[in-house]
Design an enzyme around this catalytic site. Structure first.
Site, mmCIF file in Angstrom:
data_model
loop_
_atom_site.group_PDB
_atom_site.id
_atom_site.type_symbol
_atom_site.label_atom_id
_atom_site.label_comp_id
_atom_site.label_asym_id
_atom_site.label_seq_id
_atom_site.Cartn_x
_atom_site.Cartn_y
_atom_site.Cartn_z
ATOM 1 N N HIS A 1 -2.476 10.303 0.491
ATOM 2 C CA HIS A 1 -2.652 8.962 -0.065
ATOM 3 C C HIS A 1 -2.537 9.008 -1.589
ATOM 4 O O HIS A 1 -1.828 8.214 -2.200
ATOM 5 C CB HIS A 1 -4.024 8.426 0.359
ATOM 6 C CG HIS A 1 -4.208 6.988 0.034
ATOM 7 N ND1 HIS A 1 -3.652 5.988 0.789
ATOM 8 C CD2 HIS A 1 -4.871 6.385 -0.970
ATOM 9 C CE1 HIS A 1 -3.968 4.827 0.273
ATOM 10 N NE2 HIS A 1 -4.716 5.047 -0.801
ATOM 11 N N GLU B 1 0.838 -1.211 0.000
ATOM 12 C CA GLU B 1 0.000 0.000 0.000
ATOM 13 C C GLU B 1 0.873 1.262 0.000
ATOM 14 O O GLU B 1 1.758 1.418 0.846
ATOM 15 C CB GLU B 1 -0.950 -0.009 1.208
ATOM 16 C CG GLU B 1 -1.993 1.085 1.112
ATOM 17 C CD GLU B 1 -3.029 1.011 2.233
ATOM 18 O OE1 GLU B 1 -3.384 -0.098 2.655
ATOM 19 O OE2 GLU B 1 -3.472 2.096 2.665
ATOM 20 N N ASP C 1 3.671 -14.701 11.476
ATOM 21 C CA ASP C 1 2.413 -15.176 10.892
ATOM 22 C C ASP C 1 1.350 -14.073 11.028
ATOM 23 O O ASP C 1 0.721 -13.922 12.068
ATOM 24 C CB ASP C 1 1.996 -16.444 11.665
ATOM 25 C CG ASP C 1 0.700 -17.044 11.173
ATOM 26 O OD1 ASP C 1 -0.039 -16.370 10.433
ATOM 27 O OD2 ASP C 1 0.412 -18.195 11.544
ATOM 28 N N LYS D 1 -7.885 -1.292 10.967
ATOM 29 C CA LYS D 1 -7.246 -1.703 9.705
ATOM 30 C C LYS D 1 -5.994 -0.853 9.483
ATOM 31 O O LYS D 1 -4.942 -1.353 9.086
ATOM 32 C CB LYS D 1 -8.235 -1.545 8.544
ATOM 33 C CG LYS D 1 -7.742 -2.059 7.210
ATOM 34 C CD LYS D 1 -6.903 -1.067 6.442
ATOM 35 C CE LYS D 1 -6.464 -1.625 5.103
ATOM 36 N NZ LYS D 1 -5.489 -0.771 4.423
HETATM 37 C C1 MEV Z 1 -5.990 2.997 4.832
HETATM 38 O O1 MEV Z 1 -5.255 1.843 4.478
HETATM 39 C C2 MEV Z 1 -6.094 3.098 6.326
HETATM 40 C C3 MEV Z 1 -6.961 4.249 6.858
HETATM 41 O O2 MEV Z 1 -8.257 4.171 6.312
HETATM 42 C C4 MEV Z 1 -6.977 4.097 8.358
HETATM 43 C C5 MEV Z 1 -7.934 5.044 9.047
HETATM 44 O O3 MEV Z 1 -8.933 5.460 8.465
HETATM 45 O O4 MEV Z 1 -7.646 5.330 10.232
HETATM 46 C C6 MEV Z 1 -6.382 5.567 6.445
#
Ligand code: MEV
Length: 448
Positions: free
Chosen positions: A395, A86, A298, A282
């Site tokens: 991003h 990513e 793992d 996530k």
């Molecule tokens: C993207 O991989 C992860 C985010 O969505 C985490 C978040 O929203 O805190 C940017």
């Protein structure tokens, strides 16, 4: 039409496997063959290692291996190895590292290191007190009959901590467990734990079948399975950062107090709202998994455990927490991490070996601290962007090269377009527009 099945695939040579796969499934056989071949390692010894990690290896699957320097953790400086596809994750880690390096760095401590496993069994006898008496009499045998398996681990200070009989009949008729706890030192311990559990199961079966104090009808046990649990809430680590609210000064133009207040609220929302908590966690796992993979651990076990832990109250919630008290901003994560720095592929995979080397060969406990910090750092960067500029700015800037590569832009075109977007907002359609304008041709690649 369905393809014909194949028998004995695993027995074929690698070349025969590739040929079968290409001729049956590839859309462009020659090009696919080239791709598979080009991803094989030039050094045959390394390729053989990869071939033998799993069954039916036909090539390698590359991921970028990046590094985020300047992580000050418990006053020691680290460069973190990260394996991740990513775009923005490594940049976000590096940014958080620099930010906190100037504010005293990260503090981390291991809270506990206990692992757990179960022999799940069915016993349909009537008198549970009798079963408990058999268990108590048998308990020393569980230890005695695993002496060979546990010898090395004991010499390193680990081994079996305890074994209990757990009555689960309220959930399922006849269902009981032998629940064992373990200390596995520098190894993740899956093989060690499973070997002990299988030995316990054999000992337990014998103890019940040969026990003359039980009613004859009760001298039978059905062992369902013996397996470690990847849920390890007692293998827990905390990482945290703190600074005076006045020192947050994070550079986006927002006032320090407002930044701290918004940050704490954003974390609070992830603590109370599962829709947000999943995305929030996530983001944490972006950092955690990258280092887990780079260090040969793992990530499926780590993921499964982290999310179960996040839902331990009955509602899925944030793994991180934040407060502002008496002018101090504090931000921390509690996360269970069952990791190994020996065993598995840690001493086999050349890049994994290198990752351990740049971390100065950490113990499992030190690695727990490093990886908890990676998760906290990632979450800090994500939440900081979310409550200030928004996530897309950074991003999409990082993603721009992926878009240009998809468009098959030349290096020269990439340089011109990256320069253009230094002061323009990146979106997929804008990138396509600028690219096609530059080339003066219509694009084949659609917007997303
Ligand atoms: C993207 O991989 C992860 C985010 O969505 C985490 C978040 O929203 O805190 C940017």
């Amino acid at each position: 039409m369905n393809k014909a099945p194949i028998k004995g695939f695993s027995k074929l040579s690698k070349e025969a496997k590739i040929e079968w796969l290409i001729s049956n499934y590839a859309e462009q056989p020659e090009a696919s063959l080239e791709v598979l071949k080009s991803y094989l390692h030039a050094d045959e010894k390394v390729q053989k290692l990869h071939d033998e990690f799993i069954e039916n290896t036909i090539s390698n699957f590359y991921m970028p291996f990046g590094v985020a320097p300047n992580f000050l953790i418990n006053d020691k400086m680290y460069a973190l190895p990260l394996a991740i596809e990513e775009s923005s994750v490594v940049a976000a880690a590096a940014k958080a590292a620099n930010f906190w390096m100037d504010r005293g760095g990260f503090k981390a401590k291991v809270i506990s290191t206990t692992k757990v496993g179960h022999v799940h069994f069915i016993w349909n006898g009537n008198n549970k007190t009798d079963l408990k008496a058999v268990f108590d009499a048998c308990k020393p045998d569980f230890f005695a009959n695993t002496q060979n398996i546990t010898a090395n681990m004991r010499s390193r200070g680990g081994g079996i901590l305890d074994i209990e009989l757990v009555d689960k009949t309220a959930l399922e008729p006849g269902y009981f467990q032998l629940q064992a706890t373990f200390e596995t030192c520098h190894s993740m311990g899956a093989n060690f734990i499973n070997s002990c559990l299988e030995a316990f199961a054999a000992t337990w079966r014998q103890a019940i079948e040969n026990n003359s104090t039980l009613e004859p009808a009760d001298r039978s046990v059905q062992i369902i399975m013996s397996i470690l649990s990847n849920y390890t809430p007692e293998c827990l680590v905390r990482a945290e950062v703190s600074c005076k609210v006045d020192e947050i000064n994070e550079g986006s133009g927002i006032e320090n107090a407002e930044f701290a207040e918004k940050f704490v609220r954003a974390i609070r929302i992830a603590e109370i709202e599962p829709y947000r908590a999943v995305t929030h966690n996530k983001g944490i796992m972006n950092g955690v998994d990258s280092v887990v993979i780079a260090t040969g651990n793992d990530f499926r076990a780590i993921e499964a455990c982290a999310h179960a832990f996040a839902g331990r109250s009955g509602q899925y919630a944030s793994l991180t927490h934040a407060t502002v008290e008496n002018g101090i901003f504090r931000f921390w994560i509690d996360i269970p991490l069952a990791l190994g720095t020996v065993g598995g592929i840690t001493k086999l995979h050349p890049i994994v070996k290198f990752a351990h080397e740049i971390l100065a060969h950490p113990s499992a406990e030190e690695l727990m601290q490093i990886i908890a910090v990676a998760g906290l750092a990632q979450n800090f960067s994500a939440v900081r962007s979310l409550i200030t500029s928004g996530i897309q700015k950074g991003h999409m800037k990082m993603h721009l090269l992926n878009i240009l590569n998809q468009l098959e832009a030349t290096e020269e075109e990439k340089a011109i377009i990256v320069n253009y977007f230094k002061d323009h907002v990146v979106s997929h359609s804008e990138a396509v527009r600028v690219f096609t304008e530059l080339r003066g041709i219509p694009s084949k690649v659609g917007g997303k």
